[in-house]
Design a protein around this motif. Structure first.
Motif, PDB file in Angstrom:
ATOM      1  N   ILE A  44       0.862  -1.182   0.000  1.00 10.40           N
ATOM      2  CA  ILE A  44       0.000   0.000   0.000  1.00 10.40           C
ATOM      3  C   ILE A  44       0.899   1.233   0.000  1.00 10.40           C
ATOM      4  O   ILE A  44       1.742   1.391   0.883  1.00 10.40           O
ATOM      5  CB  ILE A  44      -0.912   0.032   1.244  1.00 10.40           C
ATOM      6  CG1 ILE A  44      -1.589  -1.333   1.464  1.00 10.40           C
ATOM      7  CG2 ILE A  44      -1.966   1.143   1.118  1.00 10.40           C
ATOM      8  CD1 ILE A  44      -2.252  -1.487   2.821  1.00 10.40           C
ATOM      9  N   VAL A 104     -11.101  -3.406   5.872  1.00 11.06           N
ATOM     10  CA  VAL A 104     -11.134  -2.267   4.942  1.00 11.06           C
ATOM     11  C   VAL A 104     -11.866  -1.083   5.559  1.00 11.06           C
ATOM     12  O   VAL A 104     -11.387   0.056   5.536  1.00 11.06           O
ATOM     13  CB  VAL A 104     -11.778  -2.683   3.595  1.00 11.06           C
ATOM     14  CG1 VAL A 104     -12.102  -1.453   2.742  1.00 11.06           C
ATOM     15  CG2 VAL A 104     -10.843  -3.618   2.834  1.00 11.06           C
ATOM     16  N   ILE A 108      -8.762   1.225   6.308  1.00 12.94           N
ATOM     17  CA  ILE A 108      -8.614   2.056   5.108  1.00 12.94           C
ATOM     18  C   ILE A 108      -9.661   3.160   5.081  1.00 12.94           C
ATOM     19  O   ILE A 108      -9.421   4.256   4.594  1.00 12.94           O
ATOM     20  CB  ILE A 108      -8.681   1.160   3.855  1.00 12.94           C
ATOM     21  CG1 ILE A 108      -7.499   0.164   3.890  1.00 12.94           C
ATOM     22  CG2 ILE A 108      -8.641   1.982   2.581  1.00 12.94           C
ATOM     23  CD1 ILE A 108      -7.670  -1.046   3.024  1.00 12.94           C
ATOM     24  N   PRO A 110     -12.591   3.794   3.374  1.00 16.53           N
ATOM     25  CA  PRO A 110     -12.820   4.400   2.062  1.00 16.53           C
ATOM     26  C   PRO A 110     -13.865   5.504   2.070  1.00 16.53           C
ATOM     27  O   PRO A 110     -13.866   6.373   1.200  1.00 16.53           O
ATOM     28  CB  PRO A 110     -13.270   3.224   1.186  1.00 16.53           C
ATOM     29  CG  PRO A 110     -13.348   2.037   2.058  1.00 16.53           C
ATOM     30  CD  PRO A 110     -12.847   2.362   3.412  1.00 16.53           C
ATOM     31  N   GLN A 119      -4.558   9.564  -1.382  1.00 16.93           N
ATOM     32  CA  GLN A 119      -5.228   8.401  -1.979  1.00 16.93           C
ATOM     33  C   GLN A 119      -4.272   7.210  -1.969  1.00 16.93           C
ATOM     34  O   GLN A 119      -3.091   7.363  -2.260  1.00 16.93           O
ATOM     35  CB  GLN A 119      -5.654   8.709  -3.416  1.00 16.93           C
ATOM     36  CG  GLN A 119      -6.754   9.754  -3.521  1.00 16.93           C
ATOM     37  CD  GLN A 119      -8.045   9.346  -2.823  1.00 16.93           C
ATOM     38  OE1 GLN A 119      -8.405   8.185  -2.833  1.00 16.93           O
ATOM     39  NE2 GLN A 119      -8.727  10.304  -2.220  1.00 16.93           N
ATOM     40  N   ARG A 120      -4.805   6.044  -1.647  1.00 17.81           N
ATOM     41  CA  ARG A 120      -3.934   4.881  -1.502  1.00 17.81           C
ATOM     42  C   ARG A 120      -4.083   3.919  -2.676  1.00 17.81           C
ATOM     43  O   ARG A 120      -5.195   3.646  -3.128  1.00 17.81           O
ATOM     44  CB  ARG A 120      -4.248   4.164  -0.178  1.00 17.81           C
ATOM     45  CG  ARG A 120      -3.850   5.017   1.016  1.00 17.81           C
ATOM     46  CD  ARG A 120      -4.764   4.855   2.188  1.00 17.81           C
ATOM     47  NE  ARG A 120      -6.153   5.201   1.865  1.00 17.81           N
ATOM     48  CZ  ARG A 120      -7.112   5.334   2.766  1.00 17.81           C
ATOM     49  NH1 ARG A 120      -6.834   5.159   4.042  1.00 17.81           N
ATOM     50  NH2 ARG A 120      -8.344   5.636   2.407  1.00 17.81           N
ATOM     51  N   PHE A 122      -2.880  -0.005  -4.223  1.00 17.33           N
ATOM     52  CA  PHE A 122      -2.596  -1.335  -3.697  1.00 17.33           C
ATOM     53  C   PHE A 122      -1.953  -2.194  -4.789  1.00 17.33           C
ATOM     54  O   PHE A 122      -2.584  -2.451  -5.812  1.00 17.33           O
ATOM     55  CB  PHE A 122      -3.899  -1.996  -3.218  1.00 17.33           C
ATOM     56  CG  PHE A 122      -4.567  -1.250  -2.097  1.00 17.33           C
ATOM     57  CD1 PHE A 122      -4.468  -1.702  -0.789  1.00 17.33           C
ATOM     58  CD2 PHE A 122      -5.292  -0.084  -2.349  1.00 17.33           C
ATOM     59  CE1 PHE A 122      -5.080  -0.999   0.247  1.00 17.33           C
ATOM     60  CE2 PHE A 122      -5.907   0.625  -1.320  1.00 17.33           C
ATOM     61  CZ  PHE A 122      -5.792   0.162  -0.016  1.00 17.33           C
ATOM     62  N   ASP A 201      -6.937   0.569  -7.008  1.00 14.13           N
ATOM     63  CA  ASP A 201      -7.189   1.584  -5.990  1.00 14.13           C
ATOM     64  C   ASP A 201      -8.052   0.985  -4.880  1.00 14.13           C
ATOM     65  O   ASP A 201      -8.495  -0.167  -4.959  1.00 14.13           O
ATOM     66  CB  ASP A 201      -7.798   2.860  -6.582  1.00 14.13           C
ATOM     67  CG  ASP A 201      -9.202   2.671  -7.125  1.00 14.13           C
ATOM     68  OD1 ASP A 201      -9.936   1.771  -6.636  1.00 14.13           O
ATOM     69  OD2 ASP A 201      -9.591   3.424  -8.025  1.00 14.13           O
ATOM     70  N   GLU A 202      -8.298   1.786  -3.846  1.00 10.04           N
ATOM     71  CA  GLU A 202      -8.962   1.236  -2.660  1.00 10.04           C
ATOM     72  C   GLU A 202     -10.402   0.803  -2.913  1.00 10.04           C
ATOM     73  O   GLU A 202     -10.935  -0.048  -2.208  1.00 10.04           O
ATOM     74  CB  GLU A 202      -8.908   2.238  -1.510  1.00 10.04           C
ATOM     75  CG  GLU A 202      -9.522   3.585  -1.809  1.00 10.04           C
ATOM     76  CD  GLU A 202      -9.020   4.649  -0.833  1.00 10.04           C
ATOM     77  OE1 GLU A 202      -9.885   5.268  -0.200  1.00 10.04           O
ATOM     78  OE2 GLU A 202      -7.808   4.837  -0.718  1.00 10.04           O
ATOM     79  N   ASN A 203     -11.025   1.365  -3.946  1.00 10.71           N
ATOM     80  CA  ASN A 203     -12.407   0.988  -4.257  1.00 10.71           C
ATOM     81  C   ASN A 203     -12.491  -0.350  -4.984  1.00 10.71           C
ATOM     82  O   ASN A 203     -13.583  -0.901  -5.149  1.00 10.71           O
ATOM     83  CB  ASN A 203     -13.070   2.081  -5.101  1.00 10.71           C
ATOM     84  CG  ASN A 203     -13.122   3.402  -4.355  1.00 10.71           C
ATOM     85  OD1 ASN A 203     -13.480   3.447  -3.185  1.00 10.71           O
ATOM     86  ND2 ASN A 203     -12.731   4.486  -5.020  1.00 10.71           N
ATOM     87  N   LEU A 205     -10.410  -3.042  -4.157  1.00  8.36           N
ATOM     88  CA  LEU A 205      -9.763  -4.089  -3.358  1.00  8.36           C
ATOM     89  C   LEU A 205     -10.693  -5.264  -3.067  1.00  8.36           C
ATOM     90  O   LEU A 205     -10.376  -6.420  -3.360  1.00  8.36           O
ATOM     91  CB  LEU A 205      -9.223  -3.494  -2.056  1.00  8.36           C
ATOM     92  CG  LEU A 205      -8.350  -4.410  -1.193  1.00  8.36           C
ATOM     93  CD1 LEU A 205      -7.079  -4.806  -1.937  1.00  8.36           C
ATOM     94  CD2 LEU A 205      -7.991  -3.736   0.128  1.00  8.36           C
TER      95      LEU A 205
END
Length: 213
Positions: A44, A104, A108, A110, A119-120, A122, A201-203, A205
C-alpha cells in the motif's frame, strides 16, 4: 483460526520482510496452502509516499492513525469460496487475522474523504511469485551517513531466487497511471503471472478478492 501475533517474527518498520516470513510460516504450518497459492502480498503506497491507515500499533493516537510511506499486509483467499478473505497485518490492533470487509472499513476507511495526495494504491502480488522474487538488502533503512534509521532484523537479508539483492523499490513505486481501469480477467491474470503483480485503488480491493477463484 485466531493466531497470536507473537507467533510470528516481527521487526518494527520492516513490514515487507515480516510479511515475507509470515507467508512462509502460514504455508509451513498448514494455515495456507503449502505452495502459498491462496495468499496475496499487498503493498500500500502512493506517489507522495503518504498513506493514512487506522488502527496501527505504531500510532500514539486513540484512533490508531499512522501516516506510513508504505505498508505491506498479506490477504488470504481460501479456495473453498465460502470462507471470508482474511487480512494478516502484524502492525494492526484489530483481530489477527481480520476478515477483509471490516478490515477495509476500519483501517482504510474508504468513506473518509481524503485529499488527493493521500489516496492509496494497492499492489497485489501472488505470494508464490513474491517469495521467489522479492529481495531486500535494507538500503532504504540507512541514512545518508550509512547509519540505520531503524534496527534491522537479526537474520540475513532476503535474496531472490534469481540472486537479485534489492528490488523493494519496484514494489513500492505506484502512480495513478499504474492503476487498473477495471477488475477483470486481465487484472487477475497479471496478479497470478507478473513479478510485480498489478495495481488497483482502494475501491477495487474487495471486488478483486471477490472475483478470484
Amino acid at each position: 483460526m485466531a493466531m497470536e501475533v507473537s507467533e510470528f517474527l516481527h521487526t518494527p518498520f520492516y513490514c515487507e520482510e515480516n510479511v515475507y516470513l509470515l507467508c512462509k510460516k502460514l504455508c509451513a504450518n498448514g494455515t495456507a496452502d503449502a505452495d502459498g497459492s491462496d495468499l496475496f502480498v499487498v503493498f500500500i503506497s502512493n506517489e507522495k509516499k503518504q498513506i493514512p491507515l487506522w488502527h496501527q500499533k505504531a500510532s500514539k493516537r486513540a484512533d490508531g492513525i499512522t501516516l506510513w510511506d508504505y505498508h505491506v499486509v498479506c490477504i488470504q483467499r481460501k479456495k473453498d469460496g465460502d470462507s471470508p478473505c482474511l487480512v494478516w497485518d502484524l502492525d494492526s490492533s484489530l483481530p489477527f487475522p481480520s476478515p477483509l470487509t471490516p478490515y477495509v472499513s476500519e483501517t482504510i476507511r474508504p468513506s473518509f474523504q481524503l485529499f488527493s495526495e493521500f489516496q492509496r494504491y494497492f499492489r497485489i502480488v501472488h505470494a508464490p511469485i513474491f517469495i521467489r522474487y522479492f529481495a531486500s538488502d535494507r538500503r532504504h533503512m540507512k541514512d545518508s551517513a550509512g547509519n540505520w534509521v531503524a534496527e534491522p532484523p537479526t537474520y540475513e537479508p532476503i535474496v531472490a531466487e534469481d540472486n537479485n539483492v534489492h528490488n523493494l523499490n519496484e514494489y513500492i513505486e505506484m502512480r495513478a497511471a499504474d492503476v487498473a481501469t477495471n477488475v477483470g480477467a486481465d487484472l487477475i491474470n497479471a496478479v497470478s503471472t507478473e513479478k510485480l503483480g498489478a495495481v488497483i485503488d482502494e475501491n477495487q480491493l474487495e471486488e478483486f478478492f471477490s472475483q478470484i477463484s
